[in-house]
Scaffold this motif. Structure first.
Motif, PDB file in Angstrom:
ATOM      1  N   UNK A   1      66.155   0.129 -43.738  1.00  0.00           N
ATOM      2  CA  UNK A   1      64.796   0.487 -44.136  1.00  0.00           C
ATOM      3  C   UNK A   1      64.591   0.143 -45.602  1.00  0.00           C
ATOM      4  N   UNK A   2      63.355   0.206 -46.027  1.00  0.00           N
ATOM      5  CA  UNK A   2      62.994   0.012 -47.428  1.00  0.00           C
ATOM      6  C   UNK A   2      62.599   1.362 -48.010  1.00  0.00           C
ATOM      7  N   UNK A   3      62.993   1.604 -49.238  1.00  0.00           N
ATOM      8  CA  UNK A   3      62.479   2.765 -49.952  1.00  0.00           C
ATOM      9  C   UNK A   3      61.224   2.284 -50.672  1.00  0.00           C
TER      10      UNK A   3
ATOM     11  N   UNK B   1      60.160  13.504 -53.871  1.00  0.00           N
ATOM     12  CA  UNK B   1      60.074  12.962 -52.529  1.00  0.00           C
ATOM     13  C   UNK B   1      60.358  11.477 -52.541  1.00  0.00           C
ATOM     14  N   UNK B   2      60.848  11.021 -51.400  1.00  0.00           N
ATOM     15  CA  UNK B   2      61.176   9.612 -51.216  1.00  0.00           C
ATOM     16  C   UNK B   2      60.503   9.170 -49.916  1.00  0.00           C
ATOM     17  N   UNK B   3      59.922   7.980 -49.943  1.00  0.00           N
ATOM     18  CA  UNK B   3      59.286   7.459 -48.732  1.00  0.00           C
ATOM     19  C   UNK B   3      60.046   6.220 -48.293  1.00  0.00           C
ATOM     20  N   UNK B   4      60.434   6.211 -47.004  1.00  0.00           N
ATOM     21  CA  UNK B   4      61.102   5.038 -46.453  1.00  0.00           C
ATOM     22  C   UNK B   4      60.145   4.328 -45.502  1.00  0.00           C
ATOM     23  N   UNK B   5      60.363   3.028 -45.374  1.00  0.00           N
ATOM     24  CA  UNK B   5      59.486   2.199 -44.554  1.00  0.00           C
ATOM     25  C   UNK B   5      60.341   1.295 -43.669  1.00  0.00           C
ATOM     26  N   UNK B   6      59.943   1.194 -42.439  1.00  0.00           N
ATOM     27  CA  UNK B   6      60.536   0.251 -41.494  1.00  0.00           C
ATOM     28  C   UNK B   6      59.362  -0.432 -40.810  1.00  0.00           C
ATOM     29  N   UNK B   7      59.061  -1.654 -41.240  1.00  0.00           N
ATOM     30  CA  UNK B   7      57.884  -2.337 -40.714  1.00  0.00           C
ATOM     31  C   UNK B   7      56.631  -1.599 -41.140  1.00  0.00           C
ATOM     32  N   UNK B   8      55.793  -1.281 -40.169  1.00  0.00           N
ATOM     33  CA  UNK B   8      54.542  -0.575 -40.469  1.00  0.00           C
ATOM     34  C   UNK B   8      54.721   0.944 -40.483  1.00  0.00           C
TER      35      UNK B   8
END
Length: 167
Positions: free
Chosen positions: A64-66, A130-137
């Motif tokens: 994933x992307x942070x 807080x941290x937000x992770x992204x996988x695609x959309x």
């Protein structure tokens, strides 16, 4: 096949794919964040500049992307720094990466930050946000908190040496 049939198949496929994506998103485990080190970077017009070296572990079976990390640093329940890192960081499946998180002890909070810190006593620190992770959309936001104590030096024990040979 008629146009309506293709539309129905496409709509059904998109619906199933969306449901699978959403159900897999609900089982996303939160990343683990641990402070490994703090480096002093220098002095600026804003204050004393530091970089936290934060170890981020992805316990998931997918990379994933942070997207961002938003945080505050408190000492003895007083905020001494606040910031946000917006650059993407890739974290592979089951991997751990080091992320540099800049922060500054602002001049306006400098007195509060240092007040009582050279008393030779134990002090509480907290790193939270807080941290937000992204996988695609898909995106998921998690809260984190790490804290502990440190013993400060007694001002009477602080010794400063200046090497004039380097000048």
């Amino acid at each position: 096949m008629r146009h309506g049939s293709w539309t129905g198949v496409l709509t059904g496929t998109l619906l199933v794919a969306s449901m699978l994506a959403l159900s897999s998103c609900s089982s996303v485990e939160e990343p683990k964040m641990t402070i490994r080190d703090i480096d002093f970077e220098g002095i600026s017009s804003d204050g004393l500049e530091f970089v936290l070296l934060v170890e981020v572990s992805n316990p998931n079976s997918f990379g994933a992307e942070i997207d961002y990390v938003e945080y505050t640093v408190d000492v003895d329940r007083r905020e001494v720094a606040r910031g946000r890192r917006m650059e993407d960081v890739a974290v592979g499946a089951g991997a751990t990466v080091d992320v540099e998180v800049p922060f500054a002890v602002r001049w306006e909070s400098f007195g509060d930050a240092l007040e009582g810190l050279f008393d030779g006593r134990e002090h509480q620190w907290d790193f939270e946000g807080e941290v937000r992770i992204r996988k695609g959309a898909l995106r998921r936001t998690f809260s984190f908190r790490e804290g502990g104590t440190f013993e400060s030096p007694d001002i009477g024990d602080v010794r400063i040496e200046i090497d004039t040979g380097a000048l």
